[in-house]
Motif scaffolding. Structure first.
Motif, PDB file in Angstrom:
ATOM      1  N   MET A  20       0.844  -1.199   0.000  1.00  0.00           N
ATOM      2  CA  MET A  20       0.000   0.000   0.000  1.00  0.00           C
ATOM      3  C   MET A  20       0.880   1.250   0.000  1.00  0.00           C
ATOM      4  O   MET A  20       0.644   2.189  -0.767  1.00  0.00           O
ATOM      5  N   ALA A  21       1.884   1.255   0.853  1.00  0.00           N
ATOM      6  CA  ALA A  21       2.768   2.418   0.950  1.00  0.00           C
ATOM      7  C   ALA A  21       3.494   2.660  -0.366  1.00  0.00           C
ATOM      8  O   ALA A  21       3.575   3.789  -0.850  1.00  0.00           O
ATOM      9  N   ALA A  22       4.017   1.594  -0.968  1.00  0.00           N
ATOM     10  CA  ALA A  22       4.717   1.741  -2.254  1.00  0.00           C
ATOM     11  C   ALA A  22       3.750   2.242  -3.324  1.00  0.00           C
ATOM     12  O   ALA A  22       4.097   3.115  -4.130  1.00  0.00           O
ATOM     13  N   GLY A  23       2.533   1.714  -3.326  1.00  0.00           N
ATOM     14  CA  GLY A  23       1.528   2.150  -4.299  1.00  0.00           C
ATOM     15  C   GLY A  23       1.209   3.632  -4.152  1.00  0.00           C
ATOM     16  O   GLY A  23       1.152   4.372  -5.141  1.00  0.00           O
ATOM     17  N   TYR A  24       0.995   4.063  -2.917  1.00  0.00           N
ATOM     18  CA  TYR A  24       0.721   5.485  -2.679  1.00  0.00           C
ATOM     19  C   TYR A  24       1.900   6.355  -3.094  1.00  0.00           C
ATOM     20  O   TYR A  24       1.719   7.404  -3.712  1.00  0.00           O
ATOM     21  N   LEU A  25       3.110   5.953  -2.746  1.00  0.00           N
ATOM     22  CA  LEU A  25       4.261   6.794  -3.061  1.00  0.00           C
ATOM     23  C   LEU A  25       4.445   6.903  -4.572  1.00  0.00           C
ATOM     24  O   LEU A  25       4.678   7.994  -5.090  1.00  0.00           O
ATOM     25  N   LEU A  55      -7.717   0.048  -5.044  1.00  0.00           N
ATOM     26  CA  LEU A  55      -8.449   0.366  -6.277  1.00  0.00           C
ATOM     27  C   LEU A  55      -9.464   1.476  -6.020  1.00  0.00           C
ATOM     28  O   LEU A  55      -9.692   2.330  -6.883  1.00  0.00           O
ATOM     29  N   GLU A  56     -10.072   1.481  -4.834  1.00  0.00           N
ATOM     30  CA  GLU A  56     -11.008   2.548  -4.470  1.00  0.00           C
ATOM     31  C   GLU A  56     -10.306   3.904  -4.443  1.00  0.00           C
ATOM     32  O   GLU A  56     -10.931   4.943  -4.628  1.00  0.00           O
ATOM     33  N   GLU A  57      -8.999   3.886  -4.216  1.00  0.00           N
ATOM     34  CA  GLU A  57      -8.195   5.119  -4.202  1.00  0.00           C
ATOM     35  C   GLU A  57      -7.679   5.457  -5.605  1.00  0.00           C
ATOM     36  O   GLU A  57      -6.921   6.402  -5.782  1.00  0.00           O
ATOM     37  N   GLY A  58      -8.023   4.614  -6.574  1.00  0.00           N
ATOM     38  CA  GLY A  58      -7.552   4.837  -7.945  1.00  0.00           C
ATOM     39  C   GLY A  58      -6.155   4.304  -8.186  1.00  0.00           C
ATOM     40  O   GLY A  58      -5.476   4.719  -9.123  1.00  0.00           O
ATOM     41  N   ILE A  59      -5.690   3.398  -7.330  1.00  0.00           N
ATOM     42  CA  ILE A  59      -4.328   2.863  -7.429  1.00  0.00           C
ATOM     43  C   ILE A  59      -4.413   1.348  -7.570  1.00  0.00           C
ATOM     44  O   ILE A  59      -4.947   0.669  -6.699  1.00  0.00           O
ATOM     45  N   SER A 115      -9.185   2.016   6.662  1.00  0.00           N
ATOM     46  CA  SER A 115      -8.628   2.828   7.741  1.00  0.00           C
ATOM     47  C   SER A 115      -7.099   2.786   7.712  1.00  0.00           C
ATOM     48  O   SER A 115      -6.425   3.811   7.869  1.00  0.00           O
ATOM     49  N   ILE A 116      -6.528   1.596   7.486  1.00  0.00           N
ATOM     50  CA  ILE A 116      -5.071   1.464   7.388  1.00  0.00           C
ATOM     51  C   ILE A 116      -4.571   2.242   6.168  1.00  0.00           C
ATOM     52  O   ILE A 116      -3.561   2.946   6.244  1.00  0.00           O
ATOM     53  N   CYS A 117      -5.309   2.159   5.067  1.00  0.00           N
ATOM     54  CA  CYS A 117      -4.958   2.925   3.853  1.00  0.00           C
ATOM     55  C   CYS A 117      -4.848   4.416   4.163  1.00  0.00           C
ATOM     56  O   CYS A 117      -3.887   5.069   3.756  1.00  0.00           O
ATOM     57  N   ARG A 118      -5.849   4.935   4.873  1.00  0.00           N
ATOM     58  CA  ARG A 118      -5.845   6.384   5.186  1.00  0.00           C
ATOM     59  C   ARG A 118      -4.620   6.754   6.009  1.00  0.00           C
ATOM     60  O   ARG A 118      -3.983   7.787   5.775  1.00  0.00           O
ATOM     61  N   LYS A 119      -4.277   5.907   6.998  1.00  0.00           N
ATOM     62  CA  LYS A 119      -3.103   6.199   7.829  1.00  0.00           C
ATOM     63  C   LYS A 119      -1.825   6.166   6.990  1.00  0.00           C
ATOM     64  O   LYS A 119      -0.947   7.019   7.147  1.00  0.00           O
ATOM     65  N   ILE A 120      -1.730   5.183   6.116  1.00  0.00           N
ATOM     66  CA  ILE A 120      -0.530   5.082   5.261  1.00  0.00           C
ATOM     67  C   ILE A 120      -0.438   6.298   4.350  1.00  0.00           C
ATOM     68  O   ILE A 120       0.632   6.880   4.194  1.00  0.00           O
ATOM     69  N   ARG A 121      -1.566   6.710   3.763  1.00  0.00           N
ATOM     70  CA  ARG A 121      -1.539   7.873   2.876  1.00  0.00           C
ATOM     71  C   ARG A 121      -1.040   9.121   3.622  1.00  0.00           C
ATOM     72  O   ARG A 121      -0.252   9.901   3.084  1.00  0.00           O
TER      73      ARG A 121
END
Length: 135
Positions: A20-25, A55-59, A115-121
């Motif tokens: 998730m972190a790599a995807g966001y970055l 995917l919900e975040e577009g990633i 929730s974990i996604c939001r924290k990572i973002r």
């Protein structure tokens, strides 16, 4: 021009948090930052709930494969960010290490993973600001 900063994300299975972190970055920083992820005990595939939440975040991280942590990417990275792998993560003097305390999404439902996604973002957004201001 200075070399672009490189970041390595490490968790145990390389199937959730580090992916998730790599995807966001990658998504938020484009190609201005080198991104790598690995795990101390990788599993066969990425957690499908994690893929769905991203995917919900577009990633789309569905094409990523969990990888074992080796010394080369650690040595090549400017910042190594660990997420729950503790002593299993290789340590090299002179590297910058951050340990992000995040819940493991394994076995969790979509709401918990969101929730974990939001924290990572939030962590990633702060990291990008920091890396861009120090380069």
């Amino acid at each position: 021009m200075a070399n672009k900063p490189s970041v390595l994300f490490v968790c145990i299975h390389n199937a959730g948090r580090s992916q998730m972190a790599a995807g966001y970055l990658r998504h938020l920083a484009g190609d201005s930052i080198e991104v790598c992820s690995a795990g101390s005990a990788p599993v066969d595939s990425i957690n499908p709930v994690v893929v769905e939440a991203m995917l919900e975040e577009g990633i789309d991280i569905g094409d990523q494969k969990p990888k074992i942590i080796t010394t080369e990417p650690v040595q090549a990275s400017d910042v190594v960010i660990t997420m729950g792998c503790g002593d299993a993560c290789p340590f090299f003097p002179g590297k910058r290490y951050l340990d992000w305390k995040l819940d493991d999404p394994a076995g969790e439902g979509l709401d918990a993973v969101r929730s974990i996604c939001r924290k990572i973002r939030q962590h990633i957004e702060g990291l990008i600001v920091e890396l861009r201001s120090s380069s």
